[in-house]
Design a protein around this motif. Structure first.
Motif, short mmCIF file in Angstrom:
data_model
loop_
_atom_site.label_atom_id
_atom_site.label_comp_id
_atom_site.label_asym_id
_atom_site.label_seq_id
_atom_site.Cartn_x
_atom_site.Cartn_y
_atom_site.Cartn_z
N GLU A 98 0.83 -1.21 0.00
CA GLU A 98 0.00 0.00 0.00
C GLU A 98 0.86 1.27 0.00
O GLU A 98 0.47 2.30 -0.54
CB GLU A 98 -0.98 0.01 1.18
N PHE A 153 -13.88 -4.81 -7.90
CA PHE A 153 -14.69 -5.29 -6.78
C PHE A 153 -16.12 -5.48 -7.26
O PHE A 153 -16.86 -4.49 -7.42
CB PHE A 153 -14.60 -4.31 -5.61
N ASN A 206 -18.79 -6.58 -5.97
CA ASN A 206 -19.88 -6.28 -5.05
C ASN A 206 -20.04 -4.78 -4.79
O ASN A 206 -20.86 -4.38 -3.98
CB ASN A 206 -19.67 -7.04 -3.73
N LEU A 207 -19.23 -3.96 -5.46
CA LEU A 207 -19.36 -2.51 -5.33
C LEU A 207 -19.79 -1.92 -6.67
O LEU A 207 -19.58 -2.53 -7.71
CB LEU A 207 -18.01 -1.88 -4.94
N GLU A 267 -18.23 3.35 -6.59
CA GLU A 267 -17.54 2.96 -5.35
C GLU A 267 -16.15 2.40 -5.65
O GLU A 267 -15.19 2.66 -4.92
CB GLU A 267 -18.37 1.93 -4.58
N HIS A 321 -14.06 5.24 -6.04
CA HIS A 321 -13.94 6.07 -4.84
C HIS A 321 -12.82 5.59 -3.91
O HIS A 321 -12.30 6.35 -3.10
CB HIS A 321 -15.27 6.10 -4.09
N LEU A 322 -12.42 4.32 -4.04
CA LEU A 322 -11.43 3.77 -3.10
C LEU A 322 -10.10 4.53 -3.14
O LEU A 322 -9.45 4.70 -2.10
CB LEU A 322 -11.22 2.28 -3.37
N VAL A 345 -10.46 7.30 -0.89
CA VAL A 345 -10.41 6.85 0.50
C VAL A 345 -8.96 6.70 0.96
O VAL A 345 -8.62 6.98 2.11
CB VAL A 345 -11.16 5.50 0.66
N ASN A 391 -7.62 9.65 2.72
CA ASN A 391 -8.16 10.08 4.03
C ASN A 391 -7.04 10.13 5.06
O ASN A 391 -6.16 9.27 5.06
CB ASN A 391 -9.21 9.07 4.54
N ASN A 428 -6.21 7.10 6.98
CA ASN A 428 -5.42 6.08 6.30
C ASN A 428 -3.95 6.48 6.21
O ASN A 428 -3.06 5.63 6.29
CB ASN A 428 -5.98 5.85 4.89
N ASP A 458 -16.87 5.39 4.35
CA ASP A 458 -15.63 4.96 3.68
C ASP A 458 -15.09 3.70 4.35
O ASP A 458 -14.58 2.79 3.69
CB ASP A 458 -14.58 6.07 3.74
N LEU A 475 -16.93 0.84 3.05
CA LEU A 475 -16.54 0.56 1.66
C LEU A 475 -15.27 -0.29 1.62
O LEU A 475 -15.17 -1.27 0.87
CB LEU A 475 -16.32 1.89 0.93
N VAL A 476 -14.30 0.09 2.45
CA VAL A 476 -13.05 -0.67 2.51
C VAL A 476 -13.32 -2.10 2.98
O VAL A 476 -12.78 -3.06 2.44
CB VAL A 476 -12.02 0.03 3.44
N GLN A 494 -16.14 -3.81 2.69
CA GLN A 494 -16.82 -4.57 1.62
C GLN A 494 -15.85 -4.98 0.53
O GLN A 494 -15.87 -6.10 0.04
CB GLN A 494 -17.92 -3.73 0.99
N ALA A 495 -14.99 -4.04 0.12
CA ALA A 495 -14.01 -4.37 -0.91
C ALA A 495 -13.05 -5.43 -0.37
O ALA A 495 -12.70 -6.37 -1.08
CB ALA A 495 -13.24 -3.11 -1.32
N VAL A 500 -7.24 -4.11 -2.41
CA VAL A 500 -7.51 -2.89 -1.64
C VAL A 500 -6.18 -2.24 -1.24
O VAL A 500 -6.00 -1.03 -1.38
CB VAL A 500 -8.34 -3.21 -0.38
N ILE A 515 -5.10 -1.67 4.98
CA ILE A 515 -6.33 -2.36 5.38
C ILE A 515 -6.25 -2.89 6.80
O ILE A 515 -7.29 -3.08 7.45
CB ILE A 515 -6.71 -3.45 4.36
#
Ligand SMILES: Nc1ncnc2c1ncn2[C@@H]1O[C@H](COP(=O)(O)OP(=O)(O)OP(=O)(O)O)[C@@H](O)[C@H]1O
Ligand SMILES: [Mg+2]
Lengths: 247, 316
Positions: free
Chosen positions: A75, A92, A94-95, A99, A102-103, A106, A109, A112, B189, B192-193, B195-196, B204, B211
């Protein structure tokens, strides 16, 4: 100094020695291709550059913009400016499209970023620019990504990486499984990305496809770099293509 | 007569289902994001139950180590409203510690190691509680007033007549907490993380997201929900050291099988389906109640191994 320097790395999956003394350099702003047959070590090379484990890099160095990559968390490598469009796309499902995109936001942020040893973190690329470049995604903002067509999923995978605003974009066989018409769209997208100043590393099995957009090519075979040269030269060098790529 | 029974089953099922759902959400999301099956999840319910009892009222002891050294009664007597805040906070902290010192060191270890260490922890918690307070069964305590509102006594319902009012309130409170959890997962948010992450945690990370931070939070949240379920349980069911396994871990695991790993909606749905099933069987043929639960789960496993809402197999 090149943007990316892979310097004599040896990489392993457990006991199997996959990459052998592999070196390559990517200049800022260029489109470079990494070619090779099935199982040659292309994906493994990208995973090493992305700081993903496994594989395990046991010797050699990888420098991105002068900073060592080996040993850092994936990361941290990613947010320092390396975007990956992986094999199999890995969106992903399921998104929604929105979304998925959008990650990247995120990741900026403060909850993070705080406490991580990061030098410079770029702004993300504005969503509007992304949708302008990929109008088909614009029309499907609220659709579940898993219900997109294969081509749309590939566009989303590219868009998701671009949203991170990387300096180096790595694409792992982005044409895989796509219809010729869609392949052209993806090619156009890559050209545009490059024209806007992003450095591109394209992984391909098919030399013809890579030569079309790359300025320079490497060929990897059994974990070793066996060829490096301008695309024009490789286009003319049928023997090398025959030997290492079987075409 | 039939209608009366049906309504009663439905109401009891909602109470039981709410507890199952609260338990299932944590277990399922933790498995989905971290690939970590936490057999100590039931212990969090147990801890929530006893902590609830401790915060709510004075409980007299007649066995166990504390009694043997002369402690006759324990408890703070703060009432149910205070416990509604304190128990989840306590569960959250226990969850953070558990993630840090028990779960995290085992993320990269084989599944059998994870199962052994968490099951071991569950047994330790159970035995410590038994040792300190004795193996006695304690009676439930329903609050009579909550935030100034009268929640005790019976209420007159159409068709079935008098019904303990608190049972309706507890369903409402549980649904509120479940709804809040759902919103956190769907609208933030952090959610969202998560779920991903249930789908592809490495990807991710490859988007620059650390994560691990969400992992600790997910674990703590799941623990807080399980502890809260324990508190709800205390208000209408008896409390004893075995409830962690019998009333929490096993049902939560079945909820997971029915709903699917990593799905909050699946856990909620699975929780209520199994809750209503248990309530129905208890009335119709109580000796079969547990067996039928397993049968429902086995049926789902047979036809949809990934669960009704899951995206990957629970038992791989
Ligand atoms: N996770 C893994 N564990 C063990 N061996 C692996 C793993 N991933 C890849 N390999 C092995 O490493 C070698 C290189 O694989 P890699 O995926 O890098 O090839 P590739 O050039 O990307 O091939 P393709 O064009 O088929 O995608 C192969 O022999 C492969 O079997
Ligand atoms: Mg590959």
């Amino acid at each position: 100094m090149s943007l990316l320097e892979v310097d004599r790395i040896d990489a392993y999956y457990g006991q199997s020695h996959i990459l052998r003394d592999l070196s390559l350099e990517i200049e800022d702003g260029e489109v470079c291709a990494l070619l090779g047959r099935n199982g040659a070590g292309k994906t493994t090379t990208l995973r090493c550059v992305a700081g993903a484990t496994p594989p395990d890099v046991r010797s050699g160095e990888i420098r991105f913009d002068g900073d060592e990559v080996v040993g850092r968390e994936t990361e941290d490598v990613s947010i320092s400016g390396i975007g990956l469009v992986p094999e199999e796309r890995r969106i992903f499902p399921n998104l929604t499209v929105e979304e998925n995109l959008h990650l990247a936001e995120v990741s900026r942020n403060s909850s993070n970023l705080i406490g991580r040893n990061l030098s410079q973190v770029s702004e993300t690329r504005p969503l509007r620019e992304i949708y302008d470049a990929f109008p088909r995604l614009d029309d499907r903002q609220n659709q579940m990504a898993g219900t997109l067509s294969g081509g749309e999923q590939q566009m989303l995978a590219i868009a998701r990486a671009l949203r991170q605003n990387p300096r180096l974009l790595m694409l792992d066989e982005p044409y895989e499984g796509l219809a010729p018409q869609i392949i052209e769209d993806v090619e156009d997208a890559i050209r545009r990305i490059s024209e806007e100043g992003t450095t591109v590393l394209l992984v391909e099995q098919n030399a013809a496809a890579a030569i079309k957009i790359a300025e320079r090519c490497y060929i990897v075979d059994q974990g070793e770099i066996v060829y490096e040269g301008p695309s024009e030269e490789l286009r003319a060098d049928e023997e090398t293509r025959q030997r290492y790529l079987g075409v | 007569m039939v209608l009366e029974t049906a309504i009663e089953i439905l109401l009891n099922g909602l109470q039981q289902g709410a507890i199952f759902a609260l338990l299932g959400i944590g277990l399922s999301v933790i498995l989905g994001t971290m690939d970590f099956l936490n057999l100590a999840h039931g212990a969090l319910y147990l801890i929530g139950g006893y902590a609830g009892m401790y915060f709510i009222r004075e409980t007299s002891l007649s066995a166990g180590y504390l009694n043997s050294i002369g402690v006759d009664a324990i408890g703070l007597g703060l009432g149910f409203a205070a416990a509604m805040i304190l128990v989840p906070v306590f569960g959250f902290i226990v969850g953070l510690l558990m993630e840090r010192y028990v779960a995290e060191p085992f993320y990269d270890r084989p599944e059998t190691d994870q199962l052994l260490v968490t099951f071991g922890l569950a047994l330790i918690v159970q035995e410590v509680i038994k040792g300190m307070l004795g193996g006695n069964t304690f009676q439930p305590t329903a609050p009579t007033t909550l935030f100034g509102i009268n929640v005790g006594g019976p209420v007159m319902l159409p068709i079935i007549g008098n019904y303990p009012q608190w049972r309706l309130y507890l369903v409402g409170i549980a649904l509120f907490v479940i709804g809040l959890t759902y919103l956190v997962i769907e609208k933030t948010d952090f959610g969202l993380v998560v779920q991903a992450g249930t789908h592809d945690s490495e990807m991710v990370r490859m988007l620059g997201i650390r994560i691990n931070r969400s992992y600790s939070l997910v674990f703590a949240m799941g623990a807080a929900l399980a502890a809260f379920a324990g508190l709800i349980g205390v208000s209408f069911q008896t409390v004893s050291p075995q409830i962690g396994t019998e009333r929490a871990l096993i049902p939560a695991f079945l909820v997971l099988v029915v709903g699917g790993a990593g799905s909050v909606i699946g856990a909620i749905f699975g929780g209520f389906v199994l809750g209503i099933t248990v309530a129905g069987m208890t009335v119709l043929a109580s000796q079969w109640a547990q067996i039928v639960l397993y049968a429902v789960a086995a049926g789902v496993l047979l036809f949809r191994p990934e669960g009704l809402f899951g995206s990957k197999g629970v038992v791989e």
